[in-house]
Scaffold this active site. Sequence first.
Site, PDB file in Angstrom:
ATOM      1  N   HIS A  63      -3.154  10.982  -2.183  1.00 34.04           N
ATOM      2  CA  HIS A  63      -1.779  11.439  -1.956  1.00 34.04           C
ATOM      3  C   HIS A  63      -0.896  11.332  -3.189  1.00 34.04           C
ATOM      4  O   HIS A  63      -0.981  10.381  -3.976  1.00 34.04           O
ATOM      5  CB  HIS A  63      -1.151  10.780  -0.732  1.00 34.04           C
ATOM      6  CG  HIS A  63      -0.911   9.303  -0.793  1.00 34.04           C
ATOM      7  ND1 HIS A  63       0.264   8.764  -1.252  1.00 34.04           N
ATOM      8  CD2 HIS A  63      -1.673   8.256  -0.413  1.00 34.04           C
ATOM      9  CE1 HIS A  63       0.217   7.441  -1.143  1.00 34.04           C
ATOM     10  NE2 HIS A  63      -0.956   7.106  -0.641  1.00 34.04           N
ATOM     11  N   ASP A 165      -0.388   2.999  -5.699  1.00 37.09           N
ATOM     12  CA  ASP A 165      -0.569   3.592  -4.364  1.00 37.09           C
ATOM     13  C   ASP A 165       0.194   4.921  -4.363  1.00 37.09           C
ATOM     14  O   ASP A 165       1.400   4.918  -4.167  1.00 37.09           O
ATOM     15  CB  ASP A 165      -0.035   2.615  -3.315  1.00 37.09           C
ATOM     16  CG  ASP A 165      -0.109   3.163  -1.903  1.00 37.09           C
ATOM     17  OD1 ASP A 165      -0.671   4.253  -1.703  1.00 37.09           O
ATOM     18  OD2 ASP A 165       0.417   2.493  -0.998  1.00 37.09           O
ATOM     19  N   GLU A 195       2.177  11.159   2.574  1.00 37.27           N
ATOM     20  CA  GLU A 195       1.245  10.222   3.212  1.00 37.27           C
ATOM     21  C   GLU A 195       1.988   8.992   3.706  1.00 37.27           C
ATOM     22  O   GLU A 195       1.698   8.471   4.778  1.00 37.27           O
ATOM     23  CB  GLU A 195       0.152   9.810   2.207  1.00 37.27           C
ATOM     24  CG  GLU A 195      -1.030   9.061   2.843  1.00 37.27           C
ATOM     25  CD  GLU A 195      -0.872   7.543   2.885  1.00 37.27           C
ATOM     26  OE1 GLU A 195      -1.739   6.885   3.447  1.00 37.27           O
ATOM     27  OE2 GLU A 195       0.142   7.008   2.369  1.00 37.27           O
ATOM     28  N   ASP A 218      -7.803   5.999  -1.723  1.00 35.98           N
ATOM     29  CA  ASP A 218      -6.516   5.321  -1.635  1.00 35.98           C
ATOM     30  C   ASP A 218      -6.704   3.856  -2.040  1.00 35.98           C
ATOM     31  O   ASP A 218      -7.834   3.418  -2.273  1.00 35.98           O
ATOM     32  CB  ASP A 218      -5.962   5.431  -0.198  1.00 35.98           C
ATOM     33  CG  ASP A 218      -4.439   5.452  -0.161  1.00 35.98           C
ATOM     34  OD1 ASP A 218      -3.807   4.818  -1.027  1.00 35.98           O
ATOM     35  OD2 ASP A 218      -3.877   6.091   0.741  1.00 35.98           O
TER      36      ASP A 218
END
Lengths: 333, 354
Positions: A63, A165, A195, A218
Site C-alpha cells: 500500500h 508501513d 489501506e 506489509d
Amino acid sequence: MKALIKKFVEAAGPSGFENAVRDLVKAEIAPYVDRIEVDALGSLIAWKGSRQPGGKRVMISAHLDEIGVIATHVDQNGFVRFTPLGAVRPHTCLGGRVIFQNGTRGVIGSERLEDLARTPGFEQMFIDVGAASREDCPVRTGDAGSFDRDFVALSENRLAAKAMDDRIGVAVQVEVIRQLKASPNELVFVFSTQEEVMLRGATTAAYAVDPEIGISIDVTVSGDTPRGIKMETALGKGPAIKVRDAGMISDPRLVRHMCAAAERLGIPVQLEILEGGTTDARAIQTTRAGVPAGCVSIPCRYIHSPSEVLDYQDVINSVKLLVELLGHPIDLQ
Amino acid sequence: MTENQDFLKRLLTLPGLSGFEDPVRKVIAEEWQTLVDELKVSPLGSLHGLKRGYGPEPRPRVLLAAHMDAIGLMVTSIQEGLLRVTAIGGVDPRILPGTPVTVHGRRDLPAWVAAPPDHLLPPSQAGKPVSLEYLLVDTGLSAQEVAELVRVGDLVSFNTQPVELSGGVIAGHSLDKGASVAAVTECLRTLQQMKPGWDVWTVATVQEEITMAGALTSPFDLRPQIAIVVDVTFAKGPGASDYRAFEMDKGPMLGVGPNIHPAIFQSFKTLAEELDLPCAVEPMPAHSGTDAFGIQVVAEGIPCMVLGIPLRYMHTPVEAVMLKDIRRTGWLMAQFIARMEMNFMEKVRMEDAE
C-alpha cells in the site's frame, strides 16, 4: 536499495492523498512492466507477463498510503485542530512535526496537561504552523498532512523512518518488478491506496484484477523489544510468512508453498501470528468468489510511530523470496 | 434421524478449525454425495452442493448455509517444551484448564490445557479465571522433541468425545457447527421425497468463527435469489434466562432484524404456524452473529433468513443441543422450499413487508 527506501519513506502520502508517492513509483517501474493503470480510487495497477502453461493470475499488493492527520478546524489565533487519518497513536504525537500537502510544516502541541501520567487525546492537541491568525494560516479545514521525519540508518542493517508501513512493502515490490526476468504467471502488481482506512484501495483493485492467488507485502509487529508485545517475530530473522492476523487466516497451502520456496533458497523465514490489524491480503481473499491469499511481512518495531525500525537483511530476503515465488508456478496442494 | 445422528456424532469427533476445514469437509462431502446432484469446492474451501429443482429452466436458486468451521487454539510460541496459544474464534478461556486437546504438529499429539499454580501468577490473574495468555498446552514431550514436532502456527483442537445425554440431548465440542450442518443435511434428506421447483444450493461455509470469509464469497458465483442461514443460538438455563436466550425443545428460532428479509421471515412464521411446529422469534438488532451478515451484502445484495438452534454452553467443549430441534429445523426448511413457487420472489417484495 537503501536509496530507493529513503526516497519512498520521505515522500508524503496520507490515506486518500497518495499522489506524490504514486508518481514516484510509476517512474521507477515504467520500463519494467507491460501496462500501468490508475484506478478510480487512485491505486496504481501494473501488469507484467502473461499466463503460461501452469501459470496463474497473481495479484501482489503493497500500500502507498501512510497514517497521517487531517485538519478539522483553524482557530482565530491560527492553531490547527486535527483528527487522525488511520490508526495514529496519540502518545507518539507530542513534539512531533507534520507536513501538509501544500508544503506547510507544523509542530504538534497540546493544551496544559493536568495529569502527566495520562496521554492526552487528539482533542487536546493542535498543530502550530507559525500563523498568528486564522486569516494568516496556510492550512484550511480538510487539508491532510503526514508526519515529518527523515530516514536514518541506525546501523548497517537497522533502518528507521516514518511510513516504513508500508513504503518498505512498496520498495520491495518495485525491486521485485525490476529483478523478475521471467515468470509463468500473469503478475498484477497493485500499489494500493487507503489501506490504513479499511483496505479500500485493495478491495476495488482485487475486484478489477480478479486474481487466482493474492499476496500482500506489509510490515508486521516485532516481539523483540524490552517488555514488549508477546510475539515470536524478531528483526533480522528473515521475512515473516503470515499464518494469520486479526482479519485473515492465510491459505494453509500458500503458507506451505512459501515456506518451501524459502527452504529452496536457503533464506531464514519466521511464521507470523498477528493478533491486531490486517493487510490488503484480506481484501483480496474475500473478493468475488474468494481467492487463496497470503502475506509476506517485514518485521518492524514501533509500528504507527514516526520512527519505525526494521532490518535491511529482512528486506533483501523478502525480495529474494518473492522473486522465487512469483517466478515459478504456484501449485496449491 | 439415526442416520443423521451418526453423521452428527462423526462431525463432533473431527478437527476442522476455521481456515483449516479439510477434515470436516471430506466427511460432509461423503454424506452429501448421495443427496445432491453436484458437489464443488470454492477457492476458499467452502463445500457447495446442488440439488436440482423440478421447475422449468432457468430455475431460481435458494442457498442453505451452515458453517463447518470450529473454534480452537493455535500455537504462538514454545517455552521450555510447553506451548503458548491464541484463540481461533471466540474460545471461552474460563473452561480451558483441564481440557484434553490434540496438537496438530508434524504428527497429532495428545495434550492437555493447563494453568500455572494460582499463587505463582501475577497479582492481576490470581483468584480469577486465568486469561489465555497465561495458559499452557502440555504434550508431555521433552523440549527437544517438541521443537522437532511443533512449530508456531500449528493448530490445537478439542479432543473430547460427543456424549448422548438423557432426554434426547447431545453434548460435545463444536456442536455449534455440527448441529447446523446436520440440520441442512436433514433438510436434504427430507427433500429427497419432495419435488421442489427451485434449485437448492447447500453450502458448508468456511471461517465463520473468524472472518466470515466463506459467507462473503460463496454466494458470488451461486447468486441465489434468497439465502437461509442455520446457526446455533443461546439456550435458556439458570444464569442465561433473559430475552437473548431461548427454550430448548421449542424448535428453531426465527431471526428478525435488519439482517433478515422481513417478508421471508413472515412466510416462515406463517408456515410454522400452519404446520403447528413450535418455534420462537429471536430479535437480532444488528449483526445476526451468523453467516447471514456476510451473505446479505454479497454482489447486489441477497435477502436472508436466519434459523437458530438453541444450544447450551456456547463455545465450550461441552456444548449441548436437543436432537429434536435439529430435526425440526431441517424439516421446516424442507417444507418451506417444497412450497416455494416459481414466482415466490414476487410475493416477498421488500415494499410489501409489514
